[in-house]
Write a protein that holds these residues in place. Sequence first.
Motif, PDB file in Angstrom:
ATOM      1  N   ALA A  26       0.806  -1.223   0.000  1.00 13.89           N
ATOM      2  CA  ALA A  26       0.000   0.000   0.000  1.00 13.89           C
ATOM      3  C   ALA A  26       0.838   1.271   0.000  1.00 13.89           C
ATOM      4  CB  ALA A  26      -0.933   0.008   1.211  1.00 13.89           C
ATOM      5  N   GLU A  49      -0.818  -1.694   9.514  1.00  9.22           N
ATOM      6  CA  GLU A  49      -1.519  -2.648   8.669  1.00  9.22           C
ATOM      7  C   GLU A  49      -2.999  -2.357   8.845  1.00  9.22           C
ATOM      8  OE1 GLU A  49      -0.366  -4.831   6.611  1.00  9.22           O
ATOM      9  OE2 GLU A  49       1.755  -4.918   7.118  1.00  9.22           O
ATOM     10  N   SER A  50      -3.741  -2.208   7.723  1.00 11.16           N
ATOM     11  CA  SER A  50      -5.084  -1.651   7.865  1.00 11.16           C
ATOM     12  C   SER A  50      -6.191  -2.398   7.124  1.00 11.16           C
ATOM     13  CB  SER A  50      -5.093  -0.189   7.392  1.00 11.16           C
ATOM     14  OG  SER A  50      -4.830  -0.113   6.008  1.00 11.16           O
ATOM     15  N   HIS A  51      -5.867  -3.464   6.409  1.00 12.03           N
ATOM     16  CA  HIS A  51      -6.910  -4.108   5.613  1.00 12.03           C
ATOM     17  C   HIS A  51      -7.531  -5.263   6.382  1.00 12.03           C
ATOM     18  CE1 HIS A  51      -8.600  -6.225   1.950  1.00 12.03           C
ATOM     19  NE2 HIS A  51      -9.074  -5.003   1.875  1.00 12.03           N
ATOM     20  N   ASP A  61      -9.583  -7.733   5.655  1.00 12.16           N
ATOM     21  CA  ASP A  61      -9.489  -9.085   5.088  1.00 12.16           C
ATOM     22  C   ASP A  61      -8.122  -9.706   5.351  1.00 12.16           C
ATOM     23  OD1 ASP A  61     -12.019  -8.771   4.181  1.00 12.16           O
ATOM     24  OD2 ASP A  61     -11.535  -8.691   2.047  1.00 12.16           O
ATOM     25  N   ARG A  62      -7.069  -8.925   5.190  1.00  8.98           N
ATOM     26  CA  ARG A  62      -5.716  -9.444   5.433  1.00  8.98           C
ATOM     27  C   ARG A  62      -5.515  -9.786   6.906  1.00  8.98           C
ATOM     28  NH1 ARG A  62      -1.610  -8.140   1.406  1.00  8.98           N
ATOM     29  NH2 ARG A  62      -2.579  -7.146  -0.400  1.00  8.98           N
ATOM     30  N   TYR A 111      -7.630  -6.683  12.950  1.00  7.72           N
ATOM     31  CA  TYR A 111      -7.187  -5.323  12.636  1.00  7.72           C
ATOM     32  C   TYR A 111      -7.663  -4.330  13.684  1.00  7.72           C
ATOM     33  CZ  TYR A 111      -7.671  -0.618  10.776  1.00  7.72           C
ATOM     34  OH  TYR A 111      -7.663   0.736  10.650  1.00  7.72           O
ATOM     35  N   GLU A 170      -7.151  -2.177  -3.359  1.00  8.41           N
ATOM     36  CA  GLU A 170      -7.829  -3.218  -2.593  1.00  8.41           C
ATOM     37  C   GLU A 170      -9.013  -2.625  -1.816  1.00  8.41           C
ATOM     38  OE1 GLU A 170      -5.258  -4.872   0.368  1.00  8.41           O
ATOM     39  OE2 GLU A 170      -5.417  -3.141   1.669  1.00  8.41           O
ATOM     40  N   LYS A 171      -9.040  -1.309  -1.630  1.00 10.14           N
ATOM     41  CA  LYS A 171     -10.122  -0.644  -0.915  1.00 10.14           C
ATOM     42  C   LYS A 171     -11.314  -0.435  -1.851  1.00 10.14           C
ATOM     43  CE  LYS A 171      -7.626  -0.110   2.874  1.00 10.14           C
ATOM     44  NZ  LYS A 171      -7.943  -0.743   4.149  1.00 10.14           N
TER      45      LYS A 171
END
Length: 347
Positions: A39, A85-87, A89-90, A158, A196-197
């Motif tokens: 990102a 780290e902000s997603h 799903d991950r 998250y 991805e967003k």
Amino acid sequence: MKTLLVTGGAGFIGSNFCHYWAKQYPEDKVVVLDALTYAGHQEYLSELQAQAGLEFVHGDIRDYALLEELFAKYPFDHIVHFAAESHVDRSITGPDAFIETNIIGTHNLLKLAKQYWIDQEKPGHRFHHVSTDEVYGSLEADDPAFSETTAFAPNSPYSASKAASDHLVRAYHHTYGLNVSTSNCSNNYGPRQDKEKLIPLIIHNILHGKQLPIYGDGMNIRDWLYVDDHCYAIDLILQKGNAGEVYNVGGENEWANLHIVELICDLIDKKLQDNPEYLARFNSSPVANGSKARDLISFVKDRAGHDRRYAIDPGKCHAELNYHPKETFETGIAKTLDWYLTEALKA
């Protein structure tokens, strides 16, 4: 003149903040630290490096030795901490990175800020921590919006890691006297966001004729905030915000995910129809083939632990900082779409 350390400054919100700060305070020194994960994009800062003297350091907030070198080298007045780290799903498939970066990385910064600012009695410092509305959990349709006194109830790895980092920031203020502030913001949108967003993903997929995946029934609701308005709020918090305080930053702009996607579909259809250059370039798009972008919408299995609704009550920001977003959703989404179309033309 101030010297700022901006962590995560090559990411979406961080890079926009650096551009905002260079316009508002061109005399200040800005040092960006970014690990350049998927990102982070250093090219988002290339104009600033050339014109404004911004200094970029490729590194990770988990690297304590590197952080020590930076604190020894630069007389930081402010830290604006975006790196995370902000997603979601991950975080579900790989939570370890979220624990290491969001909790341990934040603690590394706090320890060194204490060492260089509190132990050495440096006045005028500020550690600003950028967090998320997701720490508050999920709202039902009729629930009041999140306020700064809403109890934390994170529902994903998250959001749990961000909640933990929020608590650490608070603890360093109350235990050691570190001058801190925290902002919990709603969903940001605008230029330079990773695809991805939701919004950039939808734009990208429409232009290339790909399916538009919508989780569940698409009725998950988010409060959307234009990224420059978030940067403006952080500026006000640094100027006027009280030490140890939390400020919720929102756009008062709630949309269901499906309705956001439908809006973007309609806007892109019109853009392509009205602009032959776009239509020729994006010949895989539905409009180029005689159909509509909405035809690409598909519903997929809902995400595990998917929060139903987020909404921010920004009343404290309004009352104490005189903060009001400068962009309407109509102007913000138009600027966002124009930026991504221009970037897509370059590809």
